[in-house]
Structure formats: structure tokens, C-alpha cells
Design an enzyme around this catalytic site. Sequence first.
Site, PDB file in Angstrom:
ATOM      1  N   GLY A  15       9.222  -1.552  -0.841  1.00 57.73           N
ATOM      2  CA  GLY A  15       8.173  -2.172  -1.668  1.00 57.73           C
ATOM      3  C   GLY A  15       7.680  -1.435  -2.892  1.00 57.73           C
ATOM      4  O   GLY A  15       6.652  -1.837  -3.454  1.00 57.73           O
ATOM      5  N   SER A  21       2.422   0.341  -7.557  1.00 55.51           N
ATOM      6  CA  SER A  21       2.661  -0.066  -6.160  1.00 55.51           C
ATOM      7  C   SER A  21       2.158   0.994  -5.179  1.00 55.51           C
ATOM      8  O   SER A  21       2.358   2.201  -5.396  1.00 55.51           O
ATOM      9  CB  SER A  21       4.159  -0.233  -5.891  1.00 55.51           C
ATOM     10  OG  SER A  21       4.736  -1.189  -6.723  1.00 55.51           O
ATOM     11  N   ILE A  22       1.577   0.504  -4.082  1.00 57.75           N
ATOM     12  CA  ILE A  22       1.120   1.441  -3.047  1.00 57.75           C
ATOM     13  C   ILE A  22       2.331   2.212  -2.502  1.00 57.75           C
ATOM     14  O   ILE A  22       2.257   3.424  -2.282  1.00 57.75           O
ATOM     15  CB  ILE A  22       0.357   0.679  -1.936  1.00 57.75           C
ATOM     16  CG1 ILE A  22      -0.895  -0.012  -2.535  1.00 57.75           C
ATOM     17  CG2 ILE A  22      -0.036   1.624  -0.807  1.00 57.75           C
ATOM     18  CD1 ILE A  22      -1.595  -0.999  -1.618  1.00 57.75           C
ATOM     19  N   ILE A  95       5.281  -4.994   1.684  1.00 55.52           N
ATOM     20  CA  ILE A  95       5.929  -6.202   1.156  1.00 55.52           C
ATOM     21  C   ILE A  95       4.972  -7.380   1.256  1.00 55.52           C
ATOM     22  O   ILE A  95       4.425  -7.642   2.333  1.00 55.52           O
ATOM     23  CB  ILE A  95       7.201  -6.535   1.980  1.00 55.52           C
ATOM     24  CG1 ILE A  95       8.189  -5.367   1.968  1.00 55.52           C
ATOM     25  CG2 ILE A  95       7.846  -7.816   1.481  1.00 55.52           C
ATOM     26  CD1 ILE A  95       9.364  -5.540   2.929  1.00 55.52           C
ATOM     27  N   TYR A 150      -4.418  -6.853   4.871  1.00 53.47           N
ATOM     28  CA  TYR A 150      -5.709  -7.039   4.209  1.00 53.47           C
ATOM     29  C   TYR A 150      -6.671  -7.766   5.150  1.00 53.47           C
ATOM     30  O   TYR A 150      -6.239  -8.591   5.971  1.00 53.47           O
ATOM     31  CB  TYR A 150      -5.509  -7.819   2.895  1.00 53.47           C
ATOM     32  CG  TYR A 150      -6.791  -7.955   2.122  1.00 53.47           C
ATOM     33  CD1 TYR A 150      -7.523  -6.816   1.785  1.00 53.47           C
ATOM     34  CD2 TYR A 150      -7.296  -9.202   1.781  1.00 53.47           C
ATOM     35  CE1 TYR A 150      -8.723  -6.926   1.127  1.00 53.47           C
ATOM     36  CE2 TYR A 150      -8.495  -9.320   1.112  1.00 53.47           C
ATOM     37  CZ  TYR A 150      -9.207  -8.179   0.789  1.00 53.47           C
ATOM     38  OH  TYR A 150     -10.405  -8.288   0.145  1.00 53.47           O
ATOM     39  N   TYR A 160      -7.445 -15.896  -1.225  1.00 57.28           N
ATOM     40  CA  TYR A 160      -6.297 -15.179  -0.658  1.00 57.28           C
ATOM     41  C   TYR A 160      -5.235 -16.159  -0.136  1.00 57.28           C
ATOM     42  O   TYR A 160      -4.098 -15.790   0.135  1.00 57.28           O
ATOM     43  CB  TYR A 160      -6.760 -14.217   0.437  1.00 57.28           C
ATOM     44  CG  TYR A 160      -5.852 -13.034   0.632  1.00 57.28           C
ATOM     45  CD1 TYR A 160      -5.652 -12.099  -0.373  1.00 57.28           C
ATOM     46  CD2 TYR A 160      -5.189 -12.844   1.836  1.00 57.28           C
ATOM     47  CE1 TYR A 160      -4.814 -11.011  -0.193  1.00 57.28           C
ATOM     48  CE2 TYR A 160      -4.352 -11.752   2.039  1.00 57.28           C
ATOM     49  CZ  TYR A 160      -4.167 -10.847   1.012  1.00 57.28           C
ATOM     50  OH  TYR A 160      -3.335  -9.773   1.203  1.00 57.28           O
ATOM     51  N   LYS A 167      -0.942 -12.425   6.816  1.00 55.59           N
ATOM     52  CA  LYS A 167      -1.461 -11.126   7.290  1.00 55.59           C
ATOM     53  C   LYS A 167      -1.867 -11.191   8.759  1.00 55.59           C
ATOM     54  O   LYS A 167      -1.697 -10.223   9.501  1.00 55.59           O
ATOM     55  CB  LYS A 167      -2.643 -10.678   6.418  1.00 55.59           C
ATOM     56  CG  LYS A 167      -2.259 -10.302   4.987  1.00 55.59           C
ATOM     57  CD  LYS A 167      -1.175  -9.248   4.908  1.00 55.59           C
ATOM     58  CE  LYS A 167      -1.006  -8.680   3.508  1.00 55.59           C
ATOM     59  NZ  LYS A 167       0.221  -7.861   3.403  1.00 55.59           N
TER      60      LYS A 167
HETATM   61  P1  NAI Z   1       3.464  -4.675  -5.227  1.00 62.54           P
HETATM   62  O1  NAI Z   1       3.626  -5.980  -5.945  1.00 62.54           O
HETATM   63  O2  NAI Z   1       3.665  -3.440  -5.994  1.00 62.54           O
HETATM   64  O3  NAI Z   1       4.379  -4.660  -3.913  1.00 62.54           O
HETATM   65  C1  NAI Z   1       4.857  -5.802  -3.243  1.00 62.54           C
HETATM   66  C2  NAI Z   1       6.334  -5.562  -3.000  1.00 62.54           C
HETATM   67  O4  NAI Z   1       6.939  -6.569  -2.171  1.00 62.54           O
HETATM   68  C3  NAI Z   1       7.137  -5.541  -4.318  1.00 62.54           C
HETATM   69  O5  NAI Z   1       7.778  -4.292  -4.462  1.00 62.54           O
HETATM   70  C4  NAI Z   1       8.124  -6.656  -4.118  1.00 62.54           C
HETATM   71  O6  NAI Z   1       9.336  -6.480  -4.822  1.00 62.54           O
HETATM   72  C5  NAI Z   1       8.289  -6.635  -2.603  1.00 62.54           C
HETATM   73  N1  NAI Z   1       8.971  -7.814  -2.090  1.00 62.54           N
HETATM   74  C6  NAI Z   1       8.685  -9.126  -2.342  1.00 62.54           C
HETATM   75  N2  NAI Z   1       9.591  -9.917  -1.746  1.00 62.54           N
HETATM   76  C7  NAI Z   1      10.466  -9.102  -1.090  1.00 62.54           C
HETATM   77  C8  NAI Z   1      11.615  -9.333  -0.281  1.00 62.54           C
HETATM   78  N3  NAI Z   1      12.066 -10.574  -0.018  1.00 62.54           N
HETATM   79  N4  NAI Z   1      12.282  -8.262   0.221  1.00 62.54           N
HETATM   80  C9  NAI Z   1      11.853  -6.999  -0.026  1.00 62.54           C
HETATM   81  N5  NAI Z   1      10.762  -6.720  -0.779  1.00 62.54           N
HETATM   82  C10 NAI Z   1      10.081  -7.761  -1.299  1.00 62.54           C
HETATM   83  O7  NAI Z   1       1.967  -4.729  -4.654  1.00 62.54           O
HETATM   84  P2  NAI Z   1       1.171  -3.834  -3.580  1.00 62.54           P
HETATM   85  O8  NAI Z   1      -0.249  -4.174  -3.784  1.00 62.54           O
HETATM   86  O9  NAI Z   1       1.592  -2.418  -3.665  1.00 62.54           O
HETATM   87  O10 NAI Z   1       1.597  -4.485  -2.202  1.00 62.54           O
HETATM   88  C11 NAI Z   1       2.094  -3.773  -1.117  1.00 62.54           C
HETATM   89  C12 NAI Z   1       1.504  -4.287   0.188  1.00 62.54           C
HETATM   90  O11 NAI Z   1       0.124  -3.944   0.231  1.00 62.54           O
HETATM   91  C13 NAI Z   1       1.606  -5.798   0.369  1.00 62.54           C
HETATM   92  O12 NAI Z   1       1.870  -6.082   1.730  1.00 62.54           O
HETATM   93  C14 NAI Z   1       0.197  -6.236   0.023  1.00 62.54           C
HETATM   94  O13 NAI Z   1      -0.150  -7.477   0.587  1.00 62.54           O
HETATM   95  C15 NAI Z   1      -0.590  -5.089   0.652  1.00 62.54           C
HETATM   96  N6  NAI Z   1      -1.978  -4.985   0.242  1.00 62.54           N
HETATM   97  C16 NAI Z   1      -2.290  -4.957  -1.096  1.00 62.54           C
HETATM   98  C17 NAI Z   1      -3.609  -4.927  -1.498  1.00 62.54           C
HETATM   99  C18 NAI Z   1      -3.961  -4.999  -2.945  1.00 62.54           C
HETATM  100  O14 NAI Z   1      -5.108  -5.322  -3.262  1.00 62.54           O
HETATM  101  N7  NAI Z   1      -3.039  -4.689  -3.851  1.00 62.54           N
HETATM  102  C19 NAI Z   1      -4.723  -4.878  -0.510  1.00 62.54           C
HETATM  103  C20 NAI Z   1      -4.284  -4.853   0.859  1.00 62.54           C
HETATM  104  C21 NAI Z   1      -2.957  -4.918   1.206  1.00 62.54           C
END
Ligand code: NAI
Length: 272
Positions: A15, A21-22, A95, A150, A160, A167
Site C-alpha cells: 500500500g 501513504s501510511i 489497502i 477507521y 465514509y 472496515k
Molecule cells: P493511500 O491512498 O496512500 O493507500 C491506499 C493504498 O491501497 C494505495 O497504495 C493503493 O494503491 C492501494 N490499493 C488499492 N487497490 C489495491 C489493490 N487492488 N491491490 C493492492 N493495493 C491496492 O492512503 P492511506 O491513507 O495511506 O491508506 C492506507 C490504509 O489506511 C487504508 O486501509 C485506509 O483506509 C487506512 N486508513 C486511512 C486513514 C486516513 O485518514 N488516511 C484513516 C484510517 C485508516
Amino acid sequence: MANNLLKGKRGIIFGALNDMSIAWKVAERAHEEGAEFVLTNAPIAMRMGAINDLAEKTGSIVIPADATSVEDLEKLIQEAMDHLGGKIDFILHSIGMSPNVRKKKHYTDINYNYYNQTLDVSAGSLHKILATAQKMDALNEWGSVVALTYIAAQRIFPDYNDMADAKSLLESITRSFGYHYGIKKKVRVNTISQSPTVTTAGQGIKGFDEFINFSEQMSPLGNASAVACADYCISMFSDLTRYVTMQNLFHDGGFSNTGVTQQVIERFGSED
Ligand code: NAI
């Protein structure tokens, strides 16, 4: 603040899309703590190219995999073990994706093909990763799998959308698979429920900027940053948290246990 907490450990990090990205922050911290790992993302995300910079910086390689494809996951896990020279100790599932959110469909009027994609990409993928790893016996005893979630899994945050359902499913898979994998191989599975964080996925949510400010004022410690989330992930991958499994762990500055804060209530006071 490196303490070699992950020295000798091998991992797979899903991810990392860009430096917001986290997962990107987790990869940087895991590298600092002495881990060796493979980075992976959906083939489509490779087009951006940023992940290659991260690989270079952290001495890792990138193996593309669609996390909804068991075939891709088998290939990824095998190649990761071959490259790293043994079984895996930690996996980060970072993801999330909802076509309904992207296309601005209202929760009460979602497209069900999109809905299935939301659930498959954002939650079913964790089941597939765990099931594939277990079948291939790819994780070492006391291995640790962390997925990011989340609080909309427990409480309503209207914008959301169907990600809330995803989730809830993700957290349920964590409990159920955590039970079976724990008994079978002492592998632990947890979710970290993170504060809203400015990333590509986060910004896709309607009203995100207002919401992040609200959350900041509703959290006694303020919103937790992506870097702080990475620190928590590292602790969960380390041997210092060996008996933590099947949990949803809030990493949110206290938001989840706060009814209201003085800062927020004062906004509703009378003018005189
Ligand atoms: P991000 O957009 O950087 O990361 C999401 C990732 O999922 C991307 O790298 C994307 O390419 C990947 N992805 C999507 N479809 C995919 C697939 N079919 N196969 C493999 N990878 C796939 O955003 P972020 O925020 O870093 O998200 C990471 C996680 O953290 C997610 O689960 C998100 O829901 C969760 N999260 C994020 C929060 C926020 O406010 N940003 C808060 C709480 C949880």
C-alpha cells in the site's frame, strides 16, 4: 529513534503509493529498525513510479500484486520468501479503495458492483493474504499481521460511505482469522484504527478537511500523524507485543473514548 526492534525480521508491506501513504512511513521506519522487506502495490499504482524511490531508499524490491487476486498473492509471497531468504515475520495491509466514494454515489444509492469491489479490495484482500500465507506456510511463529482501519467501523460517519462496511468486515476477518492462525501457528493479526490522516485515500472522502479539524478538536492528544501510526505498526511487528492478537487497537489521540471536548462545546455557547 532506531532501536533495532525489527532486526532479522522479514516483511511484506502493501500500500505505499506516495510519500503521504501510511505504508510509506511504515517502510521507512521498518528500514530504520533493521527489517528487510518487499514492497507491493496494485500494478496500476506502479505507473506513478514513486514506489521505486522508496525501494531504493530502503534497500527493498517492488513486486506488483493485485491484493484481490489469489494468483498474484501466491506469486508475491513465493518471490518475497525467495528474495528475503526465508519465511515472513510481518505483513502490513494498508489497502483501501471504494469506487462508490470515488464516483460520489450516496450510501443509500450505491452501485452494487462497486460495493463488491469495495469489500473485496478493502477487506476480502486481508482474508486472501492470510489464507494464502497460511496455505503456503509462509509466516514464522509469532509473526504479526497488521491492517489499518477507521472508527467508522463502529460509529456512523456519513461520508465514509460503504468504506464503513468494508472496515467492519476487515475487523471481523482480523478476529476470525486471528483465532485460527493463532491456534495453528501462533501468528497474530490485529487492526490499528488510525486518526484521519492526509493521504490520497483520505482526501477522497467528502468534507475531509473539515472533518480532520473536527477530529483534531475532539481528540485530547490531537490527531495521530502517519509517522506516529508507523511507530505503532513497528511496535506491533516487534517481539514486544507478542501476546496481542485479534484486537482493534485505537491510535487516535483519545478520539474513540471522547464524548465531547471543551473546545468543541464552546463553539455551541450563546453569543452573550
Ligand atoms: P493511500 O491512498 O496512500 O493507500 C491506499 C493504498 O491501497 C494505495 O497504495 C493503493 O494503491 C492501494 N490499493 C488499492 N487497490 C489495491 C489493490 N487492488 N491491490 C493492492 N493495493 C491496492 O492512503 P492511506 O491513507 O495511506 O491508506 C492506507 C490504509 O489506511 C487504508 O486501509 C485506509 O483506509 C487506512 N486508513 C486511512 C486513514 C486516513 O485518514 N488516511 C484513516 C484510517 C485508516
